[in-house]
Design a protein around this motif. Structure first.
Motif, PDB file in Angstrom:
ATOM      1  N   ASP A  35       0.245   3.605  -2.111  1.00 44.99           N
ATOM      2  CA  ASP A  35       0.431   2.192  -2.471  1.00 44.99           C
ATOM      3  C   ASP A  35       0.842   1.983  -3.922  1.00 44.99           C
ATOM      4  O   ASP A  35       0.897   0.851  -4.394  1.00 44.99           O
ATOM      5  CB  ASP A  35      -0.850   1.413  -2.199  1.00 44.99           C
TER       6      ASP A  35
ATOM      7  N   ARG B  95       4.198   0.100  -3.752  1.00 45.28           N
ATOM      8  CA  ARG B  95       4.386  -0.768  -2.590  1.00 45.28           C
ATOM      9  C   ARG B  95       5.021  -2.083  -3.039  1.00 45.28           C
ATOM     10  O   ARG B  95       4.798  -2.581  -4.145  1.00 45.28           O
ATOM     11  CB  ARG B  95       3.053  -1.037  -1.909  1.00 45.28           C
ATOM     12  N   ASN B  96       5.859  -2.634  -2.146  1.00 47.99           N
ATOM     13  CA  ASN B  96       6.586  -3.882  -2.376  1.00 47.99           C
ATOM     14  C   ASN B  96       7.654  -3.783  -3.456  1.00 47.99           C
ATOM     15  O   ASN B  96       8.212  -4.806  -3.862  1.00 47.99           O
ATOM     16  CB  ASN B  96       5.632  -5.029  -2.729  1.00 47.99           C
TER      17      ASN B  96
ATOM     18  N   GLN C 171      11.337  -2.750  -4.294  1.00 50.34           N
ATOM     19  CA  GLN C 171      12.591  -2.422  -3.622  1.00 50.34           C
ATOM     20  C   GLN C 171      13.486  -1.637  -4.575  1.00 50.34           C
ATOM     21  O   GLN C 171      13.850  -2.134  -5.638  1.00 50.34           O
ATOM     22  CB  GLN C 171      13.302  -3.703  -3.181  1.00 50.34           C
TER      23      GLN C 171
ATOM     24  N   VAL D 127       8.570   1.929  -0.272  1.00 54.16           N
ATOM     25  CA  VAL D 127       9.434   1.189   0.648  1.00 54.16           C
ATOM     26  C   VAL D 127      10.507   2.094   1.232  1.00 54.16           C
ATOM     27  O   VAL D 127      10.881   1.968   2.402  1.00 54.16           O
ATOM     28  CB  VAL D 127      10.076  -0.017  -0.081  1.00 54.16           C
TER      29      VAL D 127
END
Length: 510
Positions: free
Chosen positions: A193, A196-197, A199, A284
Motif C-alpha cells: 500500500d 496505492r492510488n 497513477q 496501481v
C-alpha cells in the motif's frame, strides 16, 4: 360735473404719488446693495411726473451675479441689510410692490424680457435641485448596497460555521479503524500500500536530488523516472549538482539504493500468497519499471565500476532490467547511464548487461519518407531537405559522433562513442538531447514549422531504433511557453517529459 371731475383727478394724482413714493423708498436701498456686490438696478428711464425727486425703478439688469436675488424675489424674499450683514426675510408686500411697478412700466419695457428671465431662473433652480437629488440617490444607493452585501457575507459565514459544527463527515465513523481494541487491528494495512492510488505518468524528475525528499517526491507525483548526479570521491559516490553541494551523508546508496530496496521489499513480500520479485514500485501498475538515470559527473572510466558495485543490492534481488544475449528483460528498476558514462565501457560485456546508455537523439533525425528500394531515389520533400540541412548544421565537429581519442568524457550521448557506434534496444534505453541544441531558440512563444520538422524527424529516428525520446533543458518560464512546449512534445509522441515542476506535470491531461 366739473367739480366731480376735479375731485376724481385729484384722487388719481394722490394714488400715483403714493405709488411713486413706495417705489422711491425701495430704490433707496439700491446703493447699499450695489456697494456689497449683491444687487444692482440700472434704472435709467424717467418718471412721468417731473416733480418727483427720485428716479423710479423701471428695469432690472440680467447679470449672472443676480441669479440668487431673483430666485429670492420669486419666492417672496427681499434681500436687505441689517447692520453690515445681509439677511433675508419674507416681505410679500415688497414683491407685490415690485410687481406693481412692473405693471406700470408696460409701456416703456417689453414684458417678454421679464418672462424669459423668470423662466431661466426657474429652470436653473430646478436643475440644481435635480442634481442634488441624484447625488442623494447615489449616496443612499451605495450605502444600501454595501449594507446588503455585508448582511449576505455575514449570513454566509454563519452558515459555513454552522456546517462545520453540525455536519458529520462519513469518514469520522472510521476514525478508530485499525486501532487497538477496535476489533479491526491490522485491517487498514496491506504490504503493497506504499504507492496505492498513485497513477504512474511518463515524466522524468529532472535533478531529483533537489527535491525536499529525493525519490519519494517523484514517486508521490507518479513520475516513472528519476535522475541522480553522482561524483566519485574517496571511493564513494556522492549526489549533488556540483561539488559545493556535496555532503558526507548524501550518498548514492543512502538517497536511492537503500530506499528502493525497502520499497521493493514491501512490494514483493514473502507470504503464503506471493513469493516473487516482479512487482514494481507502483501498486496501481506493478509492471511499470522505474528508470534510474545516473548522470556521471567525474571521470567515466573511474566512476562507472563503483556505480555497478553499489547497484549490487538491487541486482542480487533480481530487480534490475538486463540484457541476456539478444533479449531484453524488463524488471522493476531500469538503470541508464548518461553524462560521462562511457558507451564503450558500458557495452564491454556482450552477453549480460544490467545498465543501458543514453544515446544522442540529435544524430537520429530521419526524413518523413524512407528509400523505397536501392535503385529508387529519395522522395524527400523540400521541407525535409531544408530540415536535414538544418539538423546537419547543428552538429559541429567537436559535437559529432567522433570523440577525441585523448578525452572520452564528452558528456551526454557522446562519451566513449565512435562514428560506427549503433544504438539499439540492446545497449540503449533513452535517446536524449538538449532542446535548445536541437532546435535553437523559441521566438514569439511558439515553435516554428522548421523546428517542428526537426522534432518530428528526431522522434521518428528514436522510435525506429526502439528507443524512448527525451528532451532536456526545457523552458521553465514563462509558464505559457513552458506549457506550449510540453503540449507539443506530448502530442508529437515524445516518450518521457523531462520536468522540474512535478505538480504541474501531474496535472496535465495525459
Amino acid at each position: 360735473m366739473v367739480q366731480q371731475h376735479h375731485q376724481h383727478h385729484h384722487r388719481h394724482h394722490q394714488n400715483q404719488s403714493h405709488h411713486q413714493h413706495q417705489v422711491s423708498e425701495y430704490a433707496e436701498t439700491k446703493p447699499t446693495l450695489q456697494d456689497e456686490g449683491k444687487y444692482s438696478d440700472a434704472a435709467s428711464l424717467s418718471s412721468s411726473s417731473s416733480s418727483s425727486p427720485r428716479k423710479p425703478l423701471t428695469s432690472f439688469e440680467t447679470n449672472d451675479d443676480l441669479d440668487e436675488e431673483f430666485l429670492d424675489l420669486e419666492d417672496g424674499y427681499i434681500p436687505s441689510t441689517k447692520g453690515d450683514r445681509y439677511w433675508t426675510g419674507k416681505a410679500w408686500w415688497g414683491a407685490k410692490d415690485i410687481m406693481t411697478v412692473r405693471s406700470r412700466r408696460k409701456g416703456s419695457v417689453d414684458s417678454s424680457v421679464y418672462r424669459d428671465e423668470g423662466k431661466t431662473l426657474l429652470d436653473a433652480r430646478y436643475t440644481r435641485r435635480r442634481r442634488r437629488s441624484w447625488f442623494n440617490y447615489c449616496i443612499f444607493g451605495g450605502i444600501s448596497g454595501l449594507s446588503i452585501l455585508a448582511i449576505l457575507l455575514t449570513t454566509n459565514l454563519l452558515l459555513a460555521l454552522a456546517t462545520l459544527y453540525w455536519t458529520t463527515d462519513p469518514d469520522d465513523v472510521f476514525t478508530h479503524w485499525g486501532g487497538l481494541n477496535s476489533g479491526t487491528e491490522g485491517l487498514n494495512w496491506y504490504p503493497t500500500d506504499f504507492t496505492r492510488n498513485i497513477q504512474p505518468i511518463p515524466c522524468h524528475s529532472h535533478n531529483d536530488y533537489w527535491r525536499r525528499i529525493p525519490l519519494f517526491s517523484a514517486l508521490r507525483h507518479g513520475c516513472t523516472g528519476v535522475e541522480a548526479d553522482v561524483w566519485l570521491f574517496n571511493d564513494d559516490l556522492f549526489v549533488g549538482h556540483n561539488t559545493a553541494s556535496l555532503t558526507p551523508n548524501r550518498t548514492f546508496t543512502s538517497l536511492y539504493i537503500d530506499p528502493l530496496v525497502r520499497i521493493l521489499e514491501n512490494q514483493n513480500p514473502n507470504t503464503d500468497f506471493y513469493n516473487g520479485t516482479t512487482n514494481g514500485v507502483f501498486d496501481v501498475d506493478p509492471a511499470q519499471t522505474l528508470t534510474l538515470l545516473i548522470d556521471v559527473k567525474t571521470s567515466g572510466a573511474e566512476t562507472w565500476p563503483w556505480i555497478l558495485k553499489q547497484l549490487e543490492p538491487l541486482r542480487e534481488r533480481g530487480w534490475l532490467s538486463f540484457v541476456d544475449g539478444e533479449v531484453v528483460h524488463t524488471r522493476p528498476i531500469t538503470v541508464v547511464g548518461t553524462g560521462n558514462t562511457r558507451f564503450d565501457i558500458l557495452t564491454q560485456n556482450e552477453t549480460y548487461r544490467d545498465a543501458f546508455f543514453d544515446a544522442p537523439l540529435d544524430t537520429m533525425w530521419e526524413p518523413r519518407h524512407t528509400l523505397l528500394s536501392s535503385t529508387s531515389h529519395s522522395s524527400l520533400t523540400e521541407d525535409d531537405d531544408e530540415t536535414q540541412e538544418r539538423t546537419s548544421s547543428l552538429l559541429t565537429p567537436s559535437e559529432s559522433t567522433s570523440p577525441s581519442p585523448e578525452n572520452h568524457d564528452l558528456g551526454q550521448g557522446l562519451s566513449g562513442t565512435t562514428p560506427t557506434s549503433k544504438f539499439t534496444t540492446l545497449n540503449s534505453y533513452y535517446a536524449s538531447v538538449s532542446l535548445h541544441k536541437a532546435i535553437g531558440r523559441i521566438w514569439r512563444g511558439r515553435l516554428s514549422d522548421a523546428q517542428m520538422a526537426i522534432l518530428r524527424g528526431q522522434i521518428r529516428g528514436a522510435h525506429s531504433r526502439g528507443l524512448k525520446a527525451r528532451y532536456w533543458d526545457l523552458p521553465a518560464w514563462p509558464l505559457g511557453l513552458r506549457n506550449h512546449v510540453w503540449d507539443v512534445l506530448i502530442k508529437e509522441g515524445m516518450d518521457v517529459l523531462n520536468v522540474d515542476d512535478l505538480r504541474g506535470a501531474s496535472r496535465l491531461a495525459w
